[in-house]
Design a protein around this motif. Structure first.
Motif, mmCIF file in Angstrom:
data_model
loop_
_atom_site.group_PDB
_atom_site.id
_atom_site.type_symbol
_atom_site.label_atom_id
_atom_site.label_comp_id
_atom_site.label_asym_id
_atom_site.label_seq_id
_atom_site.Cartn_x
_atom_site.Cartn_y
_atom_site.Cartn_z
ATOM 1 N N ARG A 119 0.809 -1.211 0.000
ATOM 2 C CA ARG A 119 0.000 0.000 0.000
ATOM 3 C C ARG A 119 0.848 1.270 0.000
ATOM 4 N N GLU A 120 1.981 1.272 0.701
ATOM 5 C CA GLU A 120 2.838 2.462 0.687
ATOM 6 C C GLU A 120 3.398 2.708 -0.709
ATOM 7 N N GLU A 121 3.756 1.629 -1.376
ATOM 8 C CA GLU A 121 4.323 1.746 -2.718
ATOM 9 C C GLU A 121 3.310 2.370 -3.674
ATOM 10 N N MET A 122 2.089 1.881 -3.658
ATOM 11 C CA MET A 122 1.084 2.410 -4.593
ATOM 12 C C MET A 122 0.680 3.836 -4.244
ATOM 13 N N ARG A 123 0.687 4.175 -2.947
ATOM 14 C CA ARG A 123 0.351 5.546 -2.561
ATOM 15 C C ARG A 123 1.370 6.533 -3.128
ATOM 16 N N ASN A 124 2.632 6.116 -3.208
ATOM 17 C CA ASN A 124 3.658 6.999 -3.771
ATOM 18 C C ASN A 124 3.413 7.295 -5.245
ATOM 19 N N HIS A 125 2.603 6.461 -5.889
ATOM 20 C CA HIS A 125 2.228 6.707 -7.280
ATOM 21 C C HIS A 125 0.883 7.424 -7.388
ATOM 22 N N GLY A 126 0.365 7.887 -6.256
ATOM 23 C CA GLY A 126 -0.907 8.599 -6.259
ATOM 24 C C GLY A 126 -2.121 7.696 -6.285
ATOM 25 N N THR A 127 -1.941 6.405 -5.986
ATOM 26 C CA THR A 127 -3.040 5.439 -6.024
ATOM 27 C C THR A 127 -3.605 5.213 -4.633
ATOM 28 N N ASP A 128 -4.915 5.314 -4.525
ATOM 29 C CA ASP A 128 -5.617 5.014 -3.283
ATOM 30 C C ASP A 128 -5.797 3.499 -3.210
ATOM 31 N N PRO A 129 -5.224 2.841 -2.200
ATOM 32 C CA PRO A 129 -5.367 1.387 -2.120
ATOM 33 C C PRO A 129 -6.819 0.917 -2.133
ATOM 34 N N ALA A 130 -7.717 1.709 -1.625
ATOM 35 C CA ALA A 130 -9.120 1.295 -1.543
ATOM 36 C C ALA A 130 -9.784 1.196 -2.917
ATOM 37 N N THR A 131 -9.264 1.904 -3.894
ATOM 38 C CA THR A 131 -9.885 1.900 -5.222
ATOM 39 C C THR A 131 -8.929 1.372 -6.289
ATOM 40 N N ARG A 132 -7.887 0.666 -5.875
ATOM 41 C CA ARG A 132 -6.877 0.230 -6.849
ATOM 42 C C ARG A 132 -7.440 -0.757 -7.874
ATOM 43 N N GLY A 133 -8.388 -1.594 -7.463
ATOM 44 C CA GLY A 133 -8.951 -2.554 -8.402
ATOM 45 C C GLY A 133 -9.710 -1.866 -9.523
#
Length: 274
Positions: A119-133
C-alpha cells in the motif's frame, strides 16, 4: 503441459540476456518476471509471504527493459510480466511499452497483471489502495482501446483522454494476452472480462476446482499458468490433471553459475512430466 520460470531480475543476479539464452537452450517455454518500481523505507504493509521483505524486492529491474534484452537474444521464449503493477503505471506509456515489446519479440509478449499488495508503494504513485482494483480495470480498458483503435479515445472516472494516435500496434491481435493474477472472486471476474489467461499461485488449494470455475465463468478454455510452482512431482502431476497449460518454477535470484545449476535441476524435473 509447458514449463517456464518466474523470477525477480535484479542488479545482483544473472543478467537478463544470459538468463534468456539459458532458458531457451534448455527448451523452457516462458519467462515471467516481477515488478516493483521501488520499496518505501517505511515498512507498514506486511509482506504476504511472512517475515522480512526479501532483498530482491528492493532491486528489481524495470520489466520491459529486462524483457527487451531477453527478447533480443531469443527466438521462441515467451516474454512476460509476472506481474506488472498497472496501478502504478501510466496507461498510455504502458500501452506503448507492451506493444513495443510485442513487436520487438515478434509476437511473444504476455502481459501479466495484478492489483498489487504494497500500500505504501502504490500511494507513492498517487493510487488510493481502496480503489486500486477499479483503477486497474479502467487502465486496462483504456490500453485495449489504444492497442485496437487507430484513433483511441477513453473517458472514465480514473482515465480520461480525447482522441489520440499511438503506435506501434501489437503484433498479436487484437493485443497480447492479458494474464490476470490472483484467486479472488474479483480476479476470476477479471479473467472473464478481459483476461487472455489466468495466473494463479502454486500454493492454491483446490486448484482443479478453481480452473473449472474460471473457465466456466469465462465461457471458454482459458489458458492457465501456475506461478511459482512447488518442486514436487506429485503436485506437478496434480496441475496436469487440473488442466493447467504451463507451470512456472520459481527461480531464486542468484549469480550466473548458481542459476544455471538450478535451471538444470528444473530441466530434469520438467522432463518427467513432458
Amino acid at each position: 503441459m509447458e514449463f517456464g520460470v518466474s523470477t525477480f531480475i535484479t542488479d545482483e543476479g544473472i543478467g537478463a540476456a544470459d538468463l534468456g539464452r539459458a532458458l531457451e537452450e534448455r527448451d523452457f517455454d516462458a519467462l515471467f518476471i516481477a515488478e516493483h518500481t521501488h520499496i518505501p523505507a517505511s515498512r507498514e504493509t506486511p509482506y504476504p509471504g511472512g517475515g522480512e521483505l526479501p532483498r530482491i524486492y528492493y532491486r528489481t529491474l524495470d520489466p520491459f527493459v529486462a524483457l527487451t534484452a531477453v527478447a533480443a537474444v531469443t527466438e521462441r521464449l515467451v516474454v512476460a510480466t509476472g506481474i506488472a503493477l498497472v496501478i502504478e503505471r501510466d496507461p498510455i506509456t504502458t500501452a506503448k511499452e507492451v506493444a513495443s515489446l510485442d513487436l520487438i519479440s515478434g509476437g511473444r509478449m504476455v502481459f501479466g497483471v495484478g492489483a498489487g499488495w504494497n500500500r505504501e508503494e502504490m500511494r507513492n504513485h498517487g493510487t488510493d489502495p481502496a480503489t486500486r482494483g477499479a483503477l486497474m480495470d479502467e487502465r486496462i480498458r483504456a490500453m485495449r482501446e489504444i492497442w485496437t483503435a487507430e484513433t483511441a479515445e477513453f473517458h472514465g472516472e480514473y482515465v480520461d483522454f480525447d482522441p489520440i494516435y499511438a503506435w506501434p500496434k501489437p503484433v498479436q491481435q487484437p493485443h497480447p494476452p492479458i494474464y490476470v493474477g490472483g484467486e479472488s472472486e474479483r480476479a476470476i471476474a477479471r479473467v472473464a472480462e478481459y483476461g487472455g489467461g489466468w495466473l494463479p499461485r502454486g500454493n492454491v488449494e483446490n486448484l482443479g476446482d478453481l480452473v473449472a470455475k474460471v473457465r466456466d465463468r469465462a465461457g471458454w478454455r482459458v489458458p492457465v499458468t501456475v506461478y511459482a510452482a512447488r518442486r514436487d512431482p506429485a503436485v506437478i502431476e496434480s496441475y496436469a490433471a487440473a488442466g493447467v497449460d504451463r507451470t512456472l518454477f520459481f527461480l531464486p535470484t542468484q549469480p550466473r553459475d548458481e542459476t544455471l545449476r538450478t535451471l538444470d535441476e528444473f530441466t530434469e524435473l520438467a522432463k518427467r512430466h513432458t
